[in-house]
Design a protein around this motif. Structure first.
Motif, PDB file in Angstrom:
ATOM      1  N   ASP A 111      47.083  82.787  42.157  1.00  0.00           N
ATOM      2  CA  ASP A 111      46.007  82.556  41.192  1.00  0.00           C
ATOM      3  C   ASP A 111      44.725  82.177  41.928  1.00  0.00           C
ATOM      4  N   GLY A 112      43.585  82.470  41.312  1.00  0.00           N
ATOM      5  CA  GLY A 112      42.315  82.379  42.015  1.00  0.00           C
ATOM      6  C   GLY A 112      41.799  80.982  42.273  1.00  0.00           C
ATOM      7  N   LEU A 145      43.063  83.324  47.776  1.00  0.00           N
ATOM      8  CA  LEU A 145      43.986  82.982  46.692  1.00  0.00           C
ATOM      9  C   LEU A 145      44.981  81.923  47.164  1.00  0.00           C
TER      10      LEU A 145
END
Length: 199
Positions: A111-112, A145
């Protein structure tokens, strides 16, 4: 049950004993007014889909739990989760005194945003598997990430099996800083005959 799903910021919902569908509330709480669901007796749902500022107490989910993307201050306490637990990039969220039966515990595997200041405490994990992937995984190697910071992991028990011809390391930590991990018990049963790709 429809009223429980429609709860809004500041509501406290008591779920009577019984079996229900997916607990997928329609709206988040806020920092001053979380939304709270409390199971009474044997309260089972087919899944829990949290949003930011949601709190769940004493509820059994027959499926795993994914934290919301960039979710803030989500709390589980005294729950039973039949499936894997994925923190994604949660912020200041916690799972305490829960029983989790699933193949993996994952924190921000792609996830970013950064997963930060999250906690797993006094939980029992069974069924974790390193047969074809990491049983416990924090972060990821991909550029930009999978960062994890300030995670607290304490007073938990982890039962991990490592089997097959393509087994992985039971626990792996990438891009993880300020991990506070102590007083955990890891029981690893290994009958692996080989290792997975890049292991």
């Amino acid at each position: 049950f429809a009223a429980a799903l429609a709860a809004t910021a500041g509501d406290v919902v008591l779920l009577p004993a019984g079996s229900y569908g997916s607990l997928a509330p329609t709206g988040p709480g806020n920092a001053a007014q979380p939304v709270v669901w409390i199971g009474s007796g044997s309260c089972t749902v087919t899944g829990i889909v949290p949003k930011s500022y949601h709190r769940f107490y004493s509820i059994t989910s027959s499926a795993g739990v994914d934290m919301p993307a960039n979710g803030k201050r989500v709390m589980f306490n005294g729950c039973t989760i039949t499936g894997s637990l994925n923190f994604k990039d949660a912020d200041s969220s916690s799972v305490r005194a829960c029983t989790i039966t699933g193949t993996s515990l994952t924190v921000n595997a792609g996830d970013g945003n950064m997963a930060q200041s999250d906690t797993v405490e006094s939980c029992s994990f069974t069924g974790l598997s390193a047969a074809s992937g990491f049983a416990i995984r924090f972060g990821i190697t991909d550029a930009g990430l999978g960062y994890v910071d300030g995670f607290v992991r304490r007073f938990n028990t982890f039962a991990i099996s490592q089997t097959g011809s393509a087994a992985y390391t039971p626990a792996k930590h990438f891009k993880t800083s300020n991990l506070l991990s102590y007083a955990n018990k890891f029981t690893i049963t290994s009958t692996a005959s080989g290792v997975g790709a890049n292991e």
